[in-house]
Design a protein around this motif. Structure first.
Motif, PDB file in Angstrom:
ATOM      1  N   LYS A   1       3.198   7.418   4.868  1.00 42.60           N
ATOM      2  CA  LYS A   1       3.839   8.135   5.978  1.00 42.60           C
ATOM      3  C   LYS A   1       4.113   9.581   5.593  1.00 42.60           C
ATOM      4  O   LYS A   1       4.185  10.458   6.458  1.00 42.60           O
ATOM      5  N   ALA A   2       4.260   9.828   4.284  1.00 42.32           N
ATOM      6  CA  ALA A   2       4.499  11.201   3.810  1.00 42.32           C
ATOM      7  C   ALA A   2       3.190  11.907   3.466  1.00 42.32           C
ATOM      8  O   ALA A   2       3.213  12.999   2.895  1.00 42.32           O
ATOM      9  N   GLY A   3       2.073  11.275   3.775  1.00 39.75           N
ATOM     10  CA  GLY A   3       0.788  11.896   3.515  1.00 39.75           C
ATOM     11  C   GLY A   3       0.321  11.795   2.080  1.00 39.75           C
ATOM     12  O   GLY A   3      -0.571  12.534   1.657  1.00 39.75           O
ATOM     13  N   LEU A   4       0.917  10.868   1.324  1.00 42.59           N
ATOM     14  CA  LEU A   4       0.552  10.702  -0.074  1.00 42.59           C
ATOM     15  C   LEU A   4      -0.290   9.442  -0.247  1.00 42.59           C
ATOM     16  O   LEU A   4      -0.343   8.585   0.631  1.00 42.59           O
ATOM     17  N   LEU A   5      -0.907   9.325  -1.400  1.00 41.81           N
ATOM     18  CA  LEU A   5      -1.671   8.123  -1.720  1.00 41.81           C
ATOM     19  C   LEU A   5      -0.738   7.071  -2.333  1.00 41.81           C
ATOM     20  O   LEU A   5       0.327   7.410  -2.854  1.00 41.81           O
TER      21      LEU A   5
ATOM     22  N   PHE B   1       0.840  -1.201   0.000  1.00 40.58           N
ATOM     23  CA  PHE B   1       0.000   0.000   0.000  1.00 40.58           C
ATOM     24  C   PHE B   1       0.879   1.257   0.000  1.00 40.58           C
ATOM     25  O   PHE B   1       0.475   2.319   0.479  1.00 40.58           O
ATOM     26  N   CYS B   2       2.089   1.120  -0.576  1.00 38.07           N
ATOM     27  CA  CYS B   2       3.053   2.225  -0.586  1.00 38.07           C
ATOM     28  C   CYS B   2       3.152   2.859   0.801  1.00 38.07           C
ATOM     29  O   CYS B   2       2.939   4.070   0.979  1.00 38.07           O
ATOM     30  N   ASP B   3       3.504   2.018   1.752  1.00 42.74           N
ATOM     31  CA  ASP B   3       3.624   2.446   3.143  1.00 42.74           C
ATOM     32  C   ASP B   3       4.485   3.702   3.289  1.00 42.74           C
ATOM     33  O   ASP B   3       4.182   4.603   4.082  1.00 42.74           O
TER      34      ASP B   3
END
Lengths: 212, 369
Positions: A152-156, A146-148
């Motif tokens: 964490k950087a607030g992105l999708l 899920f592109c962890d």
């Protein structure tokens, strides 16, 4: 001060102290549970999500963290179904891991700790969805995260951002957002519900032929 | 190759667990040999066969982890299985890993088996120390553990019986492994639907164990085969062969009647299962013949090994090639020196057995001698 007013004063002070503490405690107990919704009707098989994922996560050639299946109905209609790791609530891939390299996070992601993975492949064998593979470069189990790092950087996740038709909707499941509203308002399906894994990728218009 | 609906990651690597794992599952027969040793020791039967079975069992069981070690993609982290075993369920790591659990069990079972062997060989070691000089004398004195009389050895035998009882549950768990792993902790549709796999696997490793013993015994004593060693082993082997043939046939029937989709899914495995049943039945009938003509144990052993090797290849390799969708049978890409890789762990087990047989006797005449 009268008895009644003293009692009332003490009650008001208690409420001022206890109530915020209770709400803080409940806030700590709640963590986000990420999930994804895929609207099959909107996917036209451009593979932008596959490319974006491979570029974002250095996926080796021949392996797939996400892929798009292509179904041709007897009447000639083409349907495209994106698939990936379902980040299940009861993931069958976690128990078999001999070193605990595969683990669940409090926000529902199922991840792999590369430093602990011995590359035995037990988790790959345990996944009912074919979502895992052994990374030939790193020699460890690999799959969609899920592109962890982006979360964490607030992105999708990269696949969600790349999708030109917004066929993929992502977000915390238990908050009021487009994901939860859609899941609650439209009939949704999951892959292989009989496994008991409780996958957290929901589909709209999922054809039975690809629910294998 | 039957192409159908499969997942792309399956196509990239259809055979995740390589043939070396097939060799590993043969080495598991060492556990069955040690089960036979423990049962024979407790029932005071097969006394003459116990030393050979013990050394063969320890030789194979001691190196059983060499198979999966060779199959790991990051083998340098293999010690983590023992230092960070996933044998406790937590919120982040729910469940228990059978691989980790069995690895710990292996350590315990091997230690108990070695203790058992050292106890039962202690009096022999004392006698051997009297007949040798120099380093070998010292070596045997150490392993005698001060057991210098038959009376003391009688006390040791009681302790050995306790150890034999303790060994049994751990070795039995290994007897049904890796079948228990396949059926419980993978999502291969063939393994998941192979309901008789654990018990069939248990019978299979017993057949391999007895066949292996007969082969080694024939090579060692082909001029003077002793009926009181051969006949009991043949009886166990015959029972095992017949059981495995029946279980294999029963499983085919279960699939046939369970559902048409499952029957269709396992179609690529069926012809080999027929062959396995035929070979095991042949081994059974040869066992009956060998009870009259002991020299036939060589044929019994070779036919049984052909049957069980074929069976294990079908279970471990061919079943992996069935897609998780149940709708495709993929092609195995066996590259490189896979036959040598497969044979290497077995060769290591044989080497350990030969080394042990140089140190300790392959048979006893009287108790402890």
């Amino acid at each position: 001060m009268s008895k009644t007013s003293r009692r009332g004063f003490l009650g008001a002070v208690s409420a001022l102290v206890v109530l915020p503490a209770l709400s803080a405690a409940s806030a700590v107990g709640e963590s986000k549970r990420y999930a994804m919704l895929i609207d099959v009707d909107k996917c036209y098989g451009c593979m932008a999500c596959v490319v974006a994922c491979a570029a974002e996560n250095n996926v080796p050639l021949g392996s797939f963290r996400t892929w798009v299946e292509h179904l041709v109905k007897p009447e000639g209609m083409r349907i495209f179904i994106p698939k990936q790791c379902n980040h299940c609530d009861d993931p069958p891939c976690v128990p078999p891991c001999p070193t605990g390299a595969t683990y669940k996070t409090p926000d529902g992601l199922v991840l792999v700790n590369d430093e602990l993975c011995i590359g035995c492949g037990a988790c790959v064998k345990a996944c009912p969805y074919g979502a895992r593979y052994i990374n030939p470069v790193k020699g460890v189990a690999d799959k969609c995260t899920f592109c962890d790092h982006r979360l964490k950087a607030g992105l999708l996740p990269a696949c969600v951002e790349a999708c030109p038709t917004s066929a993929r909707i992502f977000g915390p499941l238990h908050e009021v957002n487009e994901l939860s509203k859609t899941i609650n308002s439209r009939p949704v399906q999951v892959l292989k519900p009989h496994t008991g894994a409780r996958p957290q990728i929901y589909y709209i218009s999922l054809p039975d032929e690809v629910n294998r | 190759m039957m192409l159908g609906y499969y997942f792309p990651n399956e196509f990239a690597e259809p055979l995740l667990w390589h043939p070396v794992l097939f060799a590993y599952s043969l080495l598991v027969s060492g556990a069955d040999l040690l089960i036979l040793v423990a049962l024979a020791y407790l029932s005071r039967s097969l006394r003459k066969a116990i030393p050979l079975m013990t050394m063969l069992g320890i030789g194979f069981f001691a190196v059983v982890m060499a198979g999966p070690l060779a199959d790991l993609r990051s083998p340098h982290r293999a010690p983590l299985i023992f230092t960070l075993p996933h044998i406790v369920s937590t919120a982040a790591n729910p469940g228990i890993s059978l691989i980790a659990f069995q690895s710990i069990i292996w350590l315990v079972a091997l230690a108990l088996s070695i203790i058992f062997a050292l106890l039962t060989f202690s009096y022999y070691s004392y006698q051997a120390s009297l007949m040798h000089a120099g380093f070998r004398k010292k070596f045997y004195q150490v392993f005698s553990f001060g057991i210098t009389t038959a009376e003391r050895y009688g006390a040791v035998e009681k302790v050995a019986k306790v150890v034999a009882v303790l060994m049994l549950p751990f070795l039995t768990l290994w007897g049904i492994y890796p079948a228990s792993l396949f059926i419980m902790q993978t999502w291969n549709p063939v393994w998941r639907s192979w309901v008789l796999l654990p018990i069939a696997y248990f019978a299979d490793t017993f057949v391999v164990a007895t066949a292996l013993f007969m082969l080694v015994y024939f090579c060692w004593r082909y001029k003077a085969l002793e009926r009181d060693v051969v006949i009991p082993v043949l009886k166990i082997h015959a029972a095992g062969s017949l059981s495995l043939a029946a279980l294999t046939g029963l499983q085919m029937a279960v699939w046939w009647f369970w559902s048409s989709s499952i029957a269709e899914m396992v179609t690529p495995l069926i012809p080999i299962m027929y062959l396995v049943v035929a070979l095991l039945l042949l081994s059974f009938f040869l066992s009956l013949i060998a009870m009259r003509y002991p020299a036939a144990i060589l044929a019994v052993s070779l036919v049984a090994m052909a049957g069980t090797f074929t069976n294990k290849w079908n279970i471990i390799i061919n079943a992996q090639l069935v897609s998780k969708t149940g709708l495709a049978f993929l092609e195995a890409e066996l590259g490189g020196l896979w036959p040598l890789e497969t044979a290497a762990p077995i060769a290591l087990g044989v080497a350990v057995f030969i080394f042990l047989s140089m140190l300790f006797p392959l048979e006893v005449r009287e108790s402890g001698k």
